[in-house]
Design an enzyme around this catalytic site. Structure first.
Site, PDB file in Angstrom:
ATOM      1  N   GLY A  12       0.827  -1.200   0.000  1.00 24.08           N
ATOM      2  CA  GLY A  12       0.000   0.000   0.000  1.00 24.08           C
ATOM      3  C   GLY A  12       0.866   1.256   0.000  1.00 24.08           C
ATOM      4  O   GLY A  12       2.104   1.180  -0.017  1.00 24.08           O
ATOM      5  N   TYR A  97     -17.225  -6.925   5.004  1.00 24.85           N
ATOM      6  CA  TYR A  97     -15.859  -7.194   4.531  1.00 24.85           C
ATOM      7  C   TYR A  97     -14.879  -6.221   5.199  1.00 24.85           C
ATOM      8  O   TYR A  97     -13.779  -6.602   5.621  1.00 24.85           O
ATOM      9  CB  TYR A  97     -15.808  -7.062   2.995  1.00 24.85           C
ATOM     10  CG  TYR A  97     -14.405  -6.988   2.476  1.00 24.85           C
ATOM     11  CD1 TYR A  97     -13.577  -8.100   2.547  1.00 24.85           C
ATOM     12  CD2 TYR A  97     -13.888  -5.796   1.958  1.00 24.85           C
ATOM     13  CE1 TYR A  97     -12.267  -8.034   2.105  1.00 24.85           C
ATOM     14  CE2 TYR A  97     -12.587  -5.728   1.510  1.00 24.85           C
ATOM     15  CZ  TYR A  97     -11.782  -6.841   1.589  1.00 24.85           C
ATOM     16  OH  TYR A  97     -10.487  -6.771   1.162  1.00 24.85           O
ATOM     17  N   SER A 127      -6.673   5.771  13.044  1.00 24.52           N
ATOM     18  CA  SER A 127      -7.022   6.824  12.084  1.00 24.52           C
ATOM     19  C   SER A 127      -7.814   7.965  12.701  1.00 24.52           C
ATOM     20  O   SER A 127      -8.634   7.755  13.603  1.00 24.52           O
ATOM     21  CB  SER A 127      -7.867   6.181  10.971  1.00 24.52           C
ATOM     22  OG  SER A 127      -8.496   7.162  10.189  1.00 24.52           O
ATOM     23  N   GLU A 129     -10.224   9.144  11.337  1.00 26.72           N
ATOM     24  CA  GLU A 129     -11.636   8.831  11.068  1.00 26.72           C
ATOM     25  C   GLU A 129     -12.355   8.388  12.340  1.00 26.72           C
ATOM     26  O   GLU A 129     -13.577   8.429  12.412  1.00 26.72           O
ATOM     27  CB  GLU A 129     -11.737   7.711  10.021  1.00 26.72           C
ATOM     28  CG  GLU A 129     -11.741   8.187   8.595  1.00 26.72           C
ATOM     29  CD  GLU A 129     -12.993   8.959   8.200  1.00 26.72           C
ATOM     30  OE1 GLU A 129     -14.092   8.445   8.364  1.00 26.72           O
ATOM     31  OE2 GLU A 129     -12.833  10.091   7.739  1.00 26.72           O
ATOM     32  N   TYR A 151     -15.895   1.875   8.285  1.00 27.95           N
ATOM     33  CA  TYR A 151     -14.426   1.939   8.384  1.00 27.95           C
ATOM     34  C   TYR A 151     -14.019   2.551   9.725  1.00 27.95           C
ATOM     35  O   TYR A 151     -13.174   2.009  10.446  1.00 27.95           O
ATOM     36  CB  TYR A 151     -13.860   2.775   7.219  1.00 27.95           C
ATOM     37  CG  TYR A 151     -12.391   3.101   7.367  1.00 27.95           C
ATOM     38  CD1 TYR A 151     -11.403   2.196   6.988  1.00 27.95           C
ATOM     39  CD2 TYR A 151     -11.977   4.332   7.896  1.00 27.95           C
ATOM     40  CE1 TYR A 151     -10.052   2.496   7.127  1.00 27.95           C
ATOM     41  CE2 TYR A 151     -10.629   4.639   8.034  1.00 27.95           C
ATOM     42  CZ  TYR A 151      -9.666   3.720   7.648  1.00 27.95           C
ATOM     43  OH  TYR A 151      -8.330   4.023   7.803  1.00 27.95           O
TER      44      TYR A 151
HETATM   45  P1  NAP Z   1      -3.663   1.560   1.261  1.00 30.50           P
HETATM   46  O1  NAP Z   1      -2.779   2.200   0.262  1.00 30.50           O
HETATM   47  O2  NAP Z   1      -5.093   1.333   0.938  1.00 30.50           O
HETATM   48  O3  NAP Z   1      -3.002   0.169   1.690  1.00 30.50           O
HETATM   49  C1  NAP Z   1      -3.702  -0.784   2.434  1.00 30.50           C
HETATM   50  C2  NAP Z   1      -2.975  -2.090   2.325  1.00 30.50           C
HETATM   51  O4  NAP Z   1      -3.682  -3.080   3.086  1.00 30.50           O
HETATM   52  C3  NAP Z   1      -2.860  -2.643   0.901  1.00 30.50           C
HETATM   53  O5  NAP Z   1      -1.571  -3.133   0.744  1.00 30.50           O
HETATM   54  C4  NAP Z   1      -3.877  -3.769   0.890  1.00 30.50           C
HETATM   55  O6  NAP Z   1      -3.553  -4.800  -0.003  1.00 30.50           O
HETATM   56  C5  NAP Z   1      -3.733  -4.275   2.318  1.00 30.50           C
HETATM   57  N1  NAP Z   1      -4.825  -5.122   2.765  1.00 30.50           N
HETATM   58  C6  NAP Z   1      -6.145  -4.899   2.641  1.00 30.50           C
HETATM   59  N2  NAP Z   1      -6.827  -5.912   3.200  1.00 30.50           N
HETATM   60  C7  NAP Z   1      -5.920  -6.791   3.677  1.00 30.50           C
HETATM   61  C8  NAP Z   1      -6.010  -8.029   4.323  1.00 30.50           C
HETATM   62  N3  NAP Z   1      -7.185  -8.598   4.612  1.00 30.50           N
HETATM   63  N4  NAP Z   1      -4.854  -8.662   4.668  1.00 30.50           N
HETATM   64  C9  NAP Z   1      -3.660  -8.110   4.380  1.00 30.50           C
HETATM   65  N5  NAP Z   1      -3.518  -6.927   3.761  1.00 30.50           N
HETATM   66  C10 NAP Z   1      -4.639  -6.278   3.413  1.00 30.50           C
HETATM   67  O7  NAP Z   1      -3.657   2.389   2.627  1.00 30.50           O
HETATM   68  P2  NAP Z   1      -2.556   3.398   3.213  1.00 30.50           P
HETATM   69  O8  NAP Z   1      -2.963   4.780   2.857  1.00 30.50           O
HETATM   70  O9  NAP Z   1      -1.197   2.909   2.892  1.00 30.50           O
HETATM   71  O10 NAP Z   1      -2.839   3.241   4.772  1.00 30.50           O
HETATM   72  C11 NAP Z   1      -2.134   2.281   5.562  1.00 30.50           C
HETATM   73  C12 NAP Z   1      -2.939   2.011   6.836  1.00 30.50           C
HETATM   74  O11 NAP Z   1      -3.104   3.229   7.557  1.00 30.50           O
HETATM   75  C13 NAP Z   1      -4.349   1.481   6.603  1.00 30.50           C
HETATM   76  O12 NAP Z   1      -4.644   0.615   7.680  1.00 30.50           O
HETATM   77  C14 NAP Z   1      -5.221   2.722   6.698  1.00 30.50           C
HETATM   78  O13 NAP Z   1      -6.532   2.361   7.091  1.00 30.50           O
HETATM   79  C15 NAP Z   1      -4.479   3.491   7.764  1.00 30.50           C
HETATM   80  N6  NAP Z   1      -4.602   4.957   7.716  1.00 30.50           N
HETATM   81  C16 NAP Z   1      -4.364   5.625   6.550  1.00 30.50           C
HETATM   82  C17 NAP Z   1      -4.421   7.005   6.530  1.00 30.50           C
HETATM   83  C18 NAP Z   1      -4.141   7.791   5.266  1.00 30.50           C
HETATM   84  O14 NAP Z   1      -4.524   8.966   5.219  1.00 30.50           O
HETATM   85  N7  NAP Z   1      -3.464   7.221   4.289  1.00 30.50           N
HETATM   86  C19 NAP Z   1      -4.729   7.715   7.714  1.00 30.50           C
HETATM   87  C20 NAP Z   1      -4.948   6.994   8.885  1.00 30.50           C
HETATM   88  C21 NAP Z   1      -4.870   5.595   8.887  1.00 30.50           C
HETATM   89  P3  NAP Z   1      -4.257  -4.939  -1.454  1.00 30.50           P
HETATM   90  O15 NAP Z   1      -3.397  -4.154  -2.395  1.00 30.50           O
HETATM   91  O16 NAP Z   1      -4.230  -6.409  -1.702  1.00 30.50           O
HETATM   92  O17 NAP Z   1      -5.645  -4.388  -1.323  1.00 30.50           O
HETATM   93  O1  G4F Z   2      -9.843  11.102   0.230  1.00 34.07           O
HETATM   94  P1  G4F Z   2     -10.954  10.514   1.012  1.00 34.07           P
HETATM   95  O2  G4F Z   2     -11.623   9.312   0.465  1.00 34.07           O
HETATM   96  O3  G4F Z   2     -10.377  10.273   2.462  1.00 34.07           O
HETATM   97  P2  G4F Z   2     -11.080  10.046   3.888  1.00 34.07           P
HETATM   98  O4  G4F Z   2     -12.483   9.629   3.748  1.00 34.07           O
HETATM   99  O5  G4F Z   2     -10.819  11.272   4.692  1.00 34.07           O
HETATM  100  O6  G4F Z   2     -10.250   8.805   4.452  1.00 34.07           O
HETATM  101  C1  G4F Z   2      -8.826   8.760   4.340  1.00 34.07           C
HETATM  102  O7  G4F Z   2      -8.253   9.352   5.481  1.00 34.07           O
HETATM  103  C2  G4F Z   2      -8.513   8.658   6.719  1.00 34.07           C
HETATM  104  C3  G4F Z   2      -7.840   9.471   7.830  1.00 34.07           C
HETATM  105  O8  G4F Z   2      -8.722  10.443   8.307  1.00 34.07           O
HETATM  106  C4  G4F Z   2      -7.961   7.261   6.607  1.00 34.07           C
HETATM  107  F1  G4F Z   2      -8.124   6.605   7.784  1.00 34.07           F
HETATM  108  C5  G4F Z   2      -8.658   6.525   5.488  1.00 34.07           C
HETATM  109  O9  G4F Z   2      -8.086   5.225   5.355  1.00 34.07           O
HETATM  110  C6  G4F Z   2      -8.420   7.289   4.183  1.00 34.07           C
HETATM  111  O10 G4F Z   2      -7.058   7.209   3.873  1.00 34.07           O
HETATM  112  O11 G4F Z   2     -12.100  11.623   1.234  1.00 34.07           O
HETATM  113  C7  G4F Z   2     -11.806  12.873   1.802  1.00 34.07           C
HETATM  114  C8  G4F Z   2     -13.022  13.759   1.689  1.00 34.07           C
HETATM  115  C9  G4F Z   2     -14.320  13.169   2.220  1.00 34.07           C
HETATM  116  O12 G4F Z   2     -14.991  14.140   2.962  1.00 34.07           O
HETATM  117  C10 G4F Z   2     -15.123  12.833   0.971  1.00 34.07           C
HETATM  118  O13 G4F Z   2     -16.537  12.890   1.156  1.00 34.07           O
HETATM  119  O14 G4F Z   2     -13.253  14.040   0.308  1.00 34.07           O
HETATM  120  C11 G4F Z   2     -14.645  13.938   0.059  1.00 34.07           C
HETATM  121  N1  G4F Z   2     -14.844  13.650  -1.371  1.00 34.07           N
HETATM  122  C12 G4F Z   2     -15.511  14.475  -2.246  1.00 34.07           C
HETATM  123  N2  G4F Z   2     -15.547  13.903  -3.450  1.00 34.07           N
HETATM  124  C13 G4F Z   2     -14.448  12.565  -2.022  1.00 34.07           C
HETATM  125  C14 G4F Z   2     -14.894  12.715  -3.344  1.00 34.07           C
HETATM  126  N3  G4F Z   2     -13.753  11.481  -1.627  1.00 34.07           N
HETATM  127  C15 G4F Z   2     -13.484  10.524  -2.539  1.00 34.07           C
HETATM  128  N4  G4F Z   2     -12.766   9.448  -2.167  1.00 34.07           N
HETATM  129  N5  G4F Z   2     -13.922  10.634  -3.844  1.00 34.07           N
HETATM  130  C16 G4F Z   2     -14.630  11.705  -4.301  1.00 34.07           C
HETATM  131  O15 G4F Z   2     -15.012  11.771  -5.457  1.00 34.07           O
END
Ligand code: NAP
Ligand code: G4F
Length: 329
Positions: A12, A97, A127, A129, A151
């Site tokens: 990821g 899921y 997170s 969230e 989530y």
């Molecule tokens: P990401 O790009 O969506 O990566 C998620 C990873 O989890 C992917 O490699 C995915 O593999 C893997 N995965 C999904 N389901 C799985 C399972 N059942 N078993 C093993 N691996 C699995 O997310 P990211 O942005 O790098 O975020 C990393 C972590 O931080 C996540 O837990 C996310 O919820 C959390 N987080 C992210 C943010 C953010 O803003 N990016 C903020 C707060 C917390 P596949 O490619 O096979 O789907």
């Molecule tokens: O980019 P988003 O999908 O991120 P969101 O929902 O904030 O979640 C991300 O950040 C979390 C940390 O706070 C992580 F835990 C989570 O795994 C993920 O990485 O959406 C951001 C905002 C939302 O308010 C959404 O309603 O953008 C708004 N939005 C507006 N149009 C959209 C869209 N989001 C998405 N994905 N796609 C749209 O077309």
């Protein structure tokens, strides 16, 4: 002996940056990824080379017995649990899921650690969230949770399971409560990357319109490369704890659009249309983090601000479609 790290979600966004960081620090790394009918290791393929101590294993957070087997074989010093179904919008469509991977997956891994009796340190990717309908502004470690999606609810479960294993079994388990963090490696359906990629494609004449949902939500966006440093720092402390990681700056999606399109001399209003299918049944309106504790205890701070983040993402996507980024002023 080099330290050994075990990473779930290694392919990821965060997994790829964390792997780069730990390789630089001399770690031996083991990561699990899921079998897929099409290649899904693009973010880490450049790291698979003989001089890197990096081993990829097939694995899944929903397969506890193979997790236990792997942990027994690898005996990692540090475990980073980044694997999750991480898209909030998708979690409304597939709540069960999402709960199975994002919530129960944490428990499966914690149980695998407990039952295999390995001595290790555990990082849980919690997170912002979890704050959902935010009970105070800015949000910090003591702010009550009010998740607004399957989530968010799943992440609250993972957070408290990690705290519980820390208290019940004295596991070194730390939660990083990370606010949104982005990069050129961000998945293409998250709003920031969706915008920067569409902008580049529009500029290149490959796309006409960009369809989005709610433009009024506010997010505290940082740079993923900065944030994986905080994950590592949490596992280097004398004791486990929970930390907010954020920039302390919040912006609407509309402001992201203005900044990104403005940077390349375009008016987003000519290209963006609202499609109700991207609206969520329940929205998180305002996220803004207070990371004073991480600054004080970990010595962590972000290096890329909002404007810098937007520009580096736009630059990368312009290059991706064969265009030259604007000259630096
Ligand atoms: P990401 O790009 O969506 O990566 C998620 C990873 O989890 C992917 O490699 C995915 O593999 C893997 N995965 C999904 N389901 C799985 C399972 N059942 N078993 C093993 N691996 C699995 O997310 P990211 O942005 O790098 O975020 C990393 C972590 O931080 C996540 O837990 C996310 O919820 C959390 N987080 C992210 C943010 C953010 O803003 N990016 C903020 C707060 C917390 P596949 O490619 O096979 O789907
Ligand atoms: O980019 P988003 O999908 O991120 P969101 O929902 O904030 O979640 C991300 O950040 C979390 C940390 O706070 C992580 F835990 C989570 O795994 C993920 O990485 O959406 C951001 C905002 C939302 O308010 C959404 O309603 O953008 C708004 N939005 C507006 N149009 C959209 C869209 N989001 C998405 N994905 N796609 C749209 O077309």
């Amino acid at each position: 002996m080099p330290k050994k790290a075990f990473i779930t979600g290694i392919n990821g966004q965060d997994g790829s940056y964390l792997t780069e960081l730990l390789l630089e620090k001399g770690y031996e790394i083991h990561g699990i990824f899921r079998r897929s009918s099409v290649p899904n290791t693009q973010r880490i393929d450049h790291l698979v080379k003989p001089e890197n101590k990096l081993t990829l294993h097939f694995g899944d957070l929903q397969d506890t017995s193979s997790l236990m087997q792997l942990l027994n074989d690898v005996q990692p010093d540090e475990i980073y649990n980044l694997g999750a179904q991480s898209e909030v919008g998708v979690s409304f469509a597939n709540p069960q899921y999402t709960a199975e991977s994002t919530a129960l997956g944490v428990l499966n891994l914690l149980e695998a650690i407990r039952q295999s009796k390995i001595r290790t340190r555990f990082y849980q990717a919690s997170s912002s969230e979890m704050f959902g309908m935010a009970q105070e502004v800015p949000q910090k470690e003591t702010t009550p949770f009010h998740p607004r999606s399957p989530y968010g609810v799943s992440k609250v479960f993972g957070y408290w399971m990690s705290v519980n294993y820390r208290e019940a079994y004295k596991l070194f388990a730390s939660n990083g409560i990370l606010f949104n963090h982005e990069s050129p490696r961000r998945g293409e359906t998250f709003v920031t990357r969706k915008i920067t990629l569409a902008l580049a494609r529009i500029k290149a004449g490959l796309q006409d319109k960009l369809y989005l949902g709610n433009l009024n939500a506010k997010r505290d966006w940082g740079y993923a490369k900065d944030y994986v440093e905080a994950m590592w720092l949490m596992l280097q402390q004398d004791k486990p704890d929970d930390f907010v990681v954020s920039t302390g700056e919040t912006h609407t999606i509309r402001e992201f659009l203005e900044e990104a399109f403005g940077y390349v001399g375009m008016d987003y209003q000519k290209y963006v249309e609202i499609d109700p299918k991207f609206m969520r049944p329940a929205e998180v309106d305002l996220l803004l983090g207070d990371c004073s504790k991480a600054k004080k205890v970990l010595g962590w701070k972000h290096s890329v601000d909002f404007k810098g983040l937007v520009r580096l993402m736009v630059d990368a996507d312009l290059k991706l479609v064969g265009l030259t980024p604007p000259a630096k002023k």
